[in-house]
Design a protein around this motif. Structure first.
Motif, PDB file in Angstrom:
ATOM      1  N   ARG A   1      -0.758   8.890   3.180  1.00 17.88           N
ATOM      2  CA  ARG A   1      -2.035   8.435   2.626  1.00 17.88           C
ATOM      3  C   ARG A   1      -3.151   9.400   2.983  1.00 17.88           C
ATOM      4  NH1 ARG A   1      -6.607   6.741   4.126  1.00 17.88           N
ATOM      5  NH2 ARG A   1      -5.995   6.673   6.298  1.00 17.88           N
TER       6      ARG A   1
ATOM      7  N   CYS B   1      -6.695   5.949  -4.962  1.00 13.66           N
ATOM      8  CA  CYS B   1      -5.422   5.370  -4.504  1.00 13.66           C
ATOM      9  C   CYS B   1      -5.332   5.353  -2.979  1.00 13.66           C
ATOM     10  CB  CYS B   1      -4.247   6.145  -5.084  1.00 13.66           C
ATOM     11  SG  CYS B   1      -3.971   5.850  -6.831  1.00 13.66           S
TER      12      CYS B   1
ATOM     13  N   ALA C   1      -0.064   4.995  -1.649  1.00 14.81           N
ATOM     14  CA  ALA C   1      -0.090   6.217  -0.846  1.00 14.81           C
ATOM     15  C   ALA C   1       0.735   7.314  -1.500  1.00 14.81           C
ATOM     16  CB  ALA C   1       0.421   5.931   0.564  1.00 14.81           C
TER      17      ALA C   1
ATOM     18  N   SER D   1      -5.033   2.045  -0.739  1.00 17.40           N
ATOM     19  CA  SER D   1      -3.893   1.926   0.165  1.00 17.40           C
ATOM     20  C   SER D   1      -4.340   1.553   1.572  1.00 17.40           C
ATOM     21  CB  SER D   1      -3.110   3.241   0.176  1.00 17.40           C
ATOM     22  OG  SER D   1      -2.066   3.197   1.109  1.00 17.40           O
TER      23      SER D   1
ATOM     24  N   GLY E   1       0.789  -1.223   0.000  1.00 20.12           N
ATOM     25  CA  GLY E   1       0.000   0.000   0.000  1.00 20.12           C
ATOM     26  C   GLY E   1       0.823   1.276   0.000  1.00 20.12           C
TER      27      GLY E   1
END
Length: 93
Positions: free
Chosen positions: A54, A40, A7, A44, A3
């Motif tokens: 993030r 996204c 991020a 993430s 993830g």
């Protein structure tokens, strides 16, 4: 770490969406970049990556999407008003 790349992509797309606010019809690209930043960031988080990067990408994506939407609509309305005024002036002469 799963993830993390998403991020980073979220943060970059969020920043780009804020930059595109200043380009009139380029704000359409800002809307796309903002939505990509939100997607996204959510993906993430689903992969278990919790970080300020993030969260910043998510927030910048939301802010960029809203402001780019306002900018795009404003530019479209201004061009429509200019076109209407030009057609009125054309009919006068």
């Amino acid at each position: 770490m799963p993830g993390k790349n998403l991020a980073i992509a979220s943060l970059v797309c969020g920043i780009l969406s804020l930059v595109f606010i200043f380009f009139g019809y380029g704000a359409l690209l800002g809307i796309i970049a903002g939505i990509a930043a939100i997607i996204c960031a959510v993906n993430s988080k689903k992969q278990g990556f919790e970080s300020g990067m993030r969260k910043a990408g998510f927030v910048l994506g939301i802010i960029g999407t809203v402001l780019c939407g306002i900018t795009f609509v404003s530019c479209a309305l201004c061009l429509g008003a200019i076109g209407a005024a030009a057609s009125e002036l054309e009919g006068m002469y």
